[in-house]
Design a protein around this motif. Structure first.
Motif, PDB file in Angstrom:
ATOM      1  N   THR A  44      44.548  47.186  53.359  1.00 28.91           N
ATOM      2  CA  THR A  44      44.787  45.906  52.688  1.00 28.91           C
ATOM      3  C   THR A  44      44.002  44.798  53.378  1.00 28.91           C
ATOM      4  OG1 THR A  44      47.006  46.690  52.205  1.00 28.91           O
ATOM      5  CG2 THR A  44      46.598  44.345  51.866  1.00 28.91           C
ATOM      6  N   ALA A  45      44.015  44.817  54.711  1.00 32.25           N
ATOM      7  CA  ALA A  45      43.284  43.786  55.459  1.00 32.25           C
ATOM      8  C   ALA A  45      41.796  43.838  55.113  1.00 32.25           C
ATOM      9  CB  ALA A  45      43.503  43.991  56.956  1.00 32.25           C
ATOM     10  N   LEU A  46      41.222  45.035  55.139  1.00 32.66           N
ATOM     11  CA  LEU A  46      39.784  45.147  54.858  1.00 32.66           C
ATOM     12  C   LEU A  46      39.478  44.723  53.423  1.00 32.66           C
ATOM     13  CD1 LEU A  46      36.970  45.912  55.792  1.00 32.66           C
ATOM     14  CD2 LEU A  46      37.434  48.258  55.095  1.00 32.66           C
ATOM     15  N   TYR A  47      40.338  45.136  52.514  1.00 34.75           N
ATOM     16  CA  TYR A  47      40.169  44.757  51.105  1.00 34.75           C
ATOM     17  C   TYR A  47      40.154  43.224  50.966  1.00 34.75           C
ATOM     18  CZ  TYR A  47      41.497  43.968  46.243  1.00 34.75           C
ATOM     19  OH  TYR A  47      41.548  43.509  44.959  1.00 34.75           O
ATOM     20  N   LEU A  48      41.150  42.580  51.589  1.00 33.89           N
ATOM     21  CA  LEU A  48      41.249  41.120  51.463  1.00 33.89           C
ATOM     22  C   LEU A  48      40.062  40.419  52.117  1.00 33.89           C
ATOM     23  CD1 LEU A  48      45.087  40.677  52.100  1.00 33.89           C
ATOM     24  CD2 LEU A  48      43.859  40.399  49.932  1.00 33.89           C
ATOM     25  N   PHE A  49      39.589  40.952  53.228  1.00 32.81           N
ATOM     26  CA  PHE A  49      38.424  40.351  53.879  1.00 32.81           C
ATOM     27  C   PHE A  49      37.191  40.498  52.984  1.00 32.81           C
ATOM     28  CE2 PHE A  49      40.507  41.495  58.192  1.00 32.81           C
ATOM     29  CZ  PHE A  49      41.296  40.346  58.134  1.00 32.81           C
ATOM     30  N   LEU A  50      37.042  41.659  52.376  1.00 31.29           N
ATOM     31  CA  LEU A  50      35.854  41.896  51.537  1.00 31.29           C
ATOM     32  C   LEU A  50      35.824  40.967  50.325  1.00 31.29           C
ATOM     33  CD1 LEU A  50      35.480  45.786  51.567  1.00 31.29           C
ATOM     34  CD2 LEU A  50      33.815  44.133  52.405  1.00 31.29           C
ATOM     35  N   ILE A  51      36.980  40.803  49.681  1.00 30.16           N
ATOM     36  CA  ILE A  51      36.946  39.980  48.454  1.00 30.16           C
ATOM     37  C   ILE A  51      36.810  38.495  48.751  1.00 30.16           C
ATOM     38  CG2 ILE A  51      38.132  41.656  46.967  1.00 30.16           C
ATOM     39  CD1 ILE A  51      40.667  39.990  47.266  1.00 30.16           C
ATOM     40  N   MET A  52      36.948  38.115  50.026  1.00 25.13           N
ATOM     41  CA  MET A  52      36.673  36.715  50.386  1.00 25.13           C
ATOM     42  C   MET A  52      35.183  36.402  50.237  1.00 25.13           C
ATOM     43  SD  MET A  52      39.009  36.426  53.826  1.00 25.13           S
ATOM     44  CE  MET A  52      38.336  34.878  54.390  1.00 25.13           C
ATOM     45  N   HIS A  53      34.343  37.440  50.330  1.00 19.40           N
ATOM     46  CA  HIS A  53      32.894  37.229  50.280  1.00 19.40           C
ATOM     47  C   HIS A  53      32.474  36.927  48.839  1.00 19.40           C
ATOM     48  CE1 HIS A  53      28.626  37.767  50.687  1.00 19.40           C
ATOM     49  NE2 HIS A  53      28.772  37.880  52.006  1.00 19.40           N
ATOM     50  N   PRO A  54      31.705  35.831  48.638  1.00 20.73           N
ATOM     51  CA  PRO A  54      31.361  35.458  47.260  1.00 20.73           C
ATOM     52  C   PRO A  54      30.482  36.467  46.527  1.00 20.73           C
ATOM     53  CG  PRO A  54      30.228  34.056  48.873  1.00 20.73           C
ATOM     54  CD  PRO A  54      31.216  34.874  49.633  1.00 20.73           C
ATOM     55  N   SER A  55      29.804  37.345  47.250  1.00 20.83           N
ATOM     56  CA  SER A  55      28.903  38.302  46.587  1.00 20.83           C
ATOM     57  C   SER A  55      29.535  39.686  46.420  1.00 20.83           C
ATOM     58  CB  SER A  55      27.613  38.456  47.390  1.00 20.83           C
ATOM     59  OG  SER A  55      26.950  37.237  47.487  1.00 20.83           O
ATOM     60  N   ILE A  56      30.780  39.816  46.796  1.00 18.40           N
ATOM     61  CA  ILE A  56      31.403  41.143  46.719  1.00 18.40           C
ATOM     62  C   ILE A  56      32.556  41.107  45.718  1.00 18.40           C
ATOM     63  CG2 ILE A  56      32.612  42.940  48.021  1.00 18.40           C
ATOM     64  CD1 ILE A  56      31.120  42.063  50.507  1.00 18.40           C
ATOM     65  N   ILE A  57      32.507  42.047  44.794  1.00 21.76           N
ATOM     66  CA  ILE A  57      33.515  42.070  43.724  1.00 21.76           C
ATOM     67  C   ILE A  57      34.254  43.395  43.757  1.00 21.76           C
ATOM     68  CG2 ILE A  57      33.801  42.147  41.205  1.00 21.76           C
ATOM     69  CD1 ILE A  57      31.598  40.115  40.996  1.00 21.76           C
ATOM     70  N   SER A  58      35.556  43.302  43.630  1.00 24.20           N
ATOM     71  CA  SER A  58      36.365  44.522  43.588  1.00 24.20           C
ATOM     72  C   SER A  58      36.800  44.791  42.154  1.00 24.20           C
ATOM     73  CB  SER A  58      37.581  44.383  44.493  1.00 24.20           C
ATOM     74  OG  SER A  58      38.327  45.577  44.453  1.00 24.20           O
ATOM     75  N   ASN A  59      37.432  45.941  41.992  1.00 23.68           N
ATOM     76  CA  ASN A  59      37.924  46.316  40.670  1.00 23.68           C
ATOM     77  C   ASN A  59      39.132  45.473  40.295  1.00 23.68           C
ATOM     78  OD1 ASN A  59      39.135  48.077  42.890  1.00 23.68           O
ATOM     79  ND2 ASN A  59      40.628  48.271  41.235  1.00 23.68           N
ATOM     80  N   SER A  60      39.355  45.355  38.998  1.00 27.67           N
ATOM     81  CA  SER A  60      40.621  44.781  38.552  1.00 27.67           C
ATOM     82  C   SER A  60      41.679  45.880  38.650  1.00 27.67           C
ATOM     83  CB  SER A  60      40.495  44.261  37.118  1.00 27.67           C
ATOM     84  OG  SER A  60      40.003  45.262  36.281  1.00 27.67           O
ATOM     85  N   PRO A  61      42.954  45.503  38.807  1.00 26.57           N
ATOM     86  CA  PRO A  61      43.972  46.525  39.055  1.00 26.57           C
ATOM     87  C   PRO A  61      44.237  47.429  37.866  1.00 26.57           C
ATOM     88  CG  PRO A  61      44.954  44.334  38.917  1.00 26.57           C
ATOM     89  CD  PRO A  61      43.482  44.144  38.853  1.00 26.57           C
ATOM     90  N   SER A  62      44.563  48.664  38.164  1.00 30.22           N
ATOM     91  CA  SER A  62      44.965  49.604  37.120  1.00 30.22           C
ATOM     92  C   SER A  62      46.488  49.693  37.119  1.00 30.22           C
ATOM     93  CB  SER A  62      44.375  50.988  37.401  1.00 30.22           C
ATOM     94  OG  SER A  62      45.032  51.952  36.607  1.00 30.22           O
ATOM     95  N   PRO A  63      47.132  49.342  36.021  1.00 34.97           N
ATOM     96  CA  PRO A  63      48.597  49.366  36.000  1.00 34.97           C
ATOM     97  C   PRO A  63      49.161  50.772  36.147  1.00 34.97           C
ATOM     98  CG  PRO A  63      47.720  48.862  33.820  1.00 34.97           C
ATOM     99  CD  PRO A  63      46.555  48.931  34.754  1.00 34.97           C
ATOM    100  N   LYS A  64      48.374  51.789  35.792  1.00 34.09           N
ATOM    101  CA  LYS A  64      48.894  53.156  35.792  1.00 34.09           C
ATOM    102  C   LYS A  64      48.921  53.781  37.175  1.00 34.09           C
ATOM    103  CE  LYS A  64      47.993  54.609  31.125  1.00 34.09           C
ATOM    104  NZ  LYS A  64      47.169  55.379  30.240  1.00 34.09           N
ATOM    105  N   THR A  65      48.047  53.337  38.049  1.00 41.22           N
ATOM    106  CA  THR A  65      47.914  54.021  39.337  1.00 41.22           C
ATOM    107  C   THR A  65      48.123  53.066  40.503  1.00 41.22           C
ATOM    108  OG1 THR A  65      45.541  53.748  39.053  1.00 41.22           O
ATOM    109  CG2 THR A  65      46.430  55.939  38.636  1.00 41.22           C
ATOM    110  N   PHE A  66      49.131  52.207  40.377  1.00 41.11           N
ATOM    111  CA  PHE A  66      49.450  51.280  41.462  1.00 41.11           C
ATOM    112  C   PHE A  66      48.221  50.505  41.922  1.00 41.11           C
ATOM    113  CE2 PHE A  66      52.448  54.817  41.706  1.00 41.11           C
ATOM    114  CZ  PHE A  66      53.628  54.128  41.491  1.00 41.11           C
ATOM    115  N   GLU A  67      47.520  49.957  40.973  1.00 40.47           N
ATOM    116  CA  GLU A  67      46.367  49.080  41.212  1.00 40.47           C
ATOM    117  C   GLU A  67      45.063  49.829  41.485  1.00 40.47           C
ATOM    118  OE1 GLU A  67      47.295  46.009  44.030  1.00 40.47           O
ATOM    119  OE2 GLU A  67      48.818  45.173  42.701  1.00 40.47           O
TER     120      GLU A  67
END
Ligand SMILES: Nc1ncnc2c1ncn2[C@@H]1O[C@H](COP(=O)(O)OS(=O)(=O)O)[C@@H](OP(=O)(O)O)[C@H]1O
Length: 215
Positions: A44-67
């Motif tokens: 979770t920490a690494l995920y949150l740090f990565l999405i702080m970066h303006p050039s890095i985009i993560s997936n939108s959550p999947s409701p079926k598989t706990f995000e």
């Protein structure tokens, strides 16, 4: 590359998605436990740090598989690349080559690495490793907080974690700890009984030395 992998790759190229997708194959250290081996390793920490970066985009959550998308390890893979890419809605005002997703179960999936290699051969993969004892303690506390019956039955004071490397290089000290943990008496002086060199000799040599000493 499998036929399916080749086909997906062609679709991928046709769509002009020549993107570097970073797939995080996240790892814990307890490879025996298929249920839990990728949890509590600071994802979770690494995920949150990565999405702080303006050039890095993560997936939108999947409701079926706990995000998590869980694309490469499950049957979702057969839904195809379009299904997968729909989890990466890139805003029109953003240009980026850096997409990523984390799905904890990729790590112990046999299919996931093969599929990633087929579909995204240039994917960059991040794995987190933490000290197994830290991770075990974290998982234990996590399970207790969720009232897991097995975790509630045992106190962590009932468990001694031994450093396997120290057991090789400094067995007398480890055995002192074991005796203290067990509360056994009389205290046995392993320092006198064992003479093991502290360097990394082949295991057979060390075993021979111990056997000779124990006679
Ligand atoms: N900044 C930072 N860096 C490294 N680690 C951090 C950070 N922030 C939190 N944590 C610790 O991450 C642990 C939870 O890991 P996960 O997020 O992977 O847990 S989960 O599987 O999603 O439930 C959990 O570990 P424990 O406290 O040991 O349980 C968190 O404390």
């Amino acid at each position: 590359m499998t036929n399916k992998g080749t086909r997906y790759f062609q679709i991928w190229e046709r769509r002009g998605k020549a993107l570097s997708v970073c797939v995080m194959l996240l790892s814990g250290t307890d490879q025996e436990s298929k249920q839990s081996n990728s949890y509590r390793v600071s994802t979770t920490a690494l995920y949150l740090f990565l999405i702080m970066h303006p050039s890095i985009i993560s997936n939108s959550p999947s409701p079926k598989t706990f995000e998590e998308v869980q694309f490469f390890n499950r049957n979702n893979y057969h839904r195809g690349i379009d299904w997968y890419m729909d989890f990466f809605p890139i805003p029109s005002n953003v240009t980026t080559d850096f997409l990523f997703e984390k799905s904890a179960n990729y790590f112990h999936s046999e299919e996931a690495p093969k599929r990633v290699a087929s579909l995204i051969p240039k994917a960059k993969i991040i794995t987190i490793l933490i000290d197994p004892s830290d991770r075990a303690y974290s998982w234990y506390q996590h399970q207790r907080s969720h009232e897991d019956p097995a975790a509630l039955k045992f106190s962590f004071y009932q468990l001694l974690i031994i450093d396997g490397q120290q057991l090789r290089t400094d067995p007398a000290t480890v055995m002192d700890e074991v005796q203290k943990f067990l509360g056994v008496s009389p205290h046995y002086n392993y320092s006198e009984a064992l003479t093991v060199l502290a360097d990394l000799r082949p295991r057979a040599t060390i075993c021979c030395q111990i056997s000779e000493k124990l006679g």
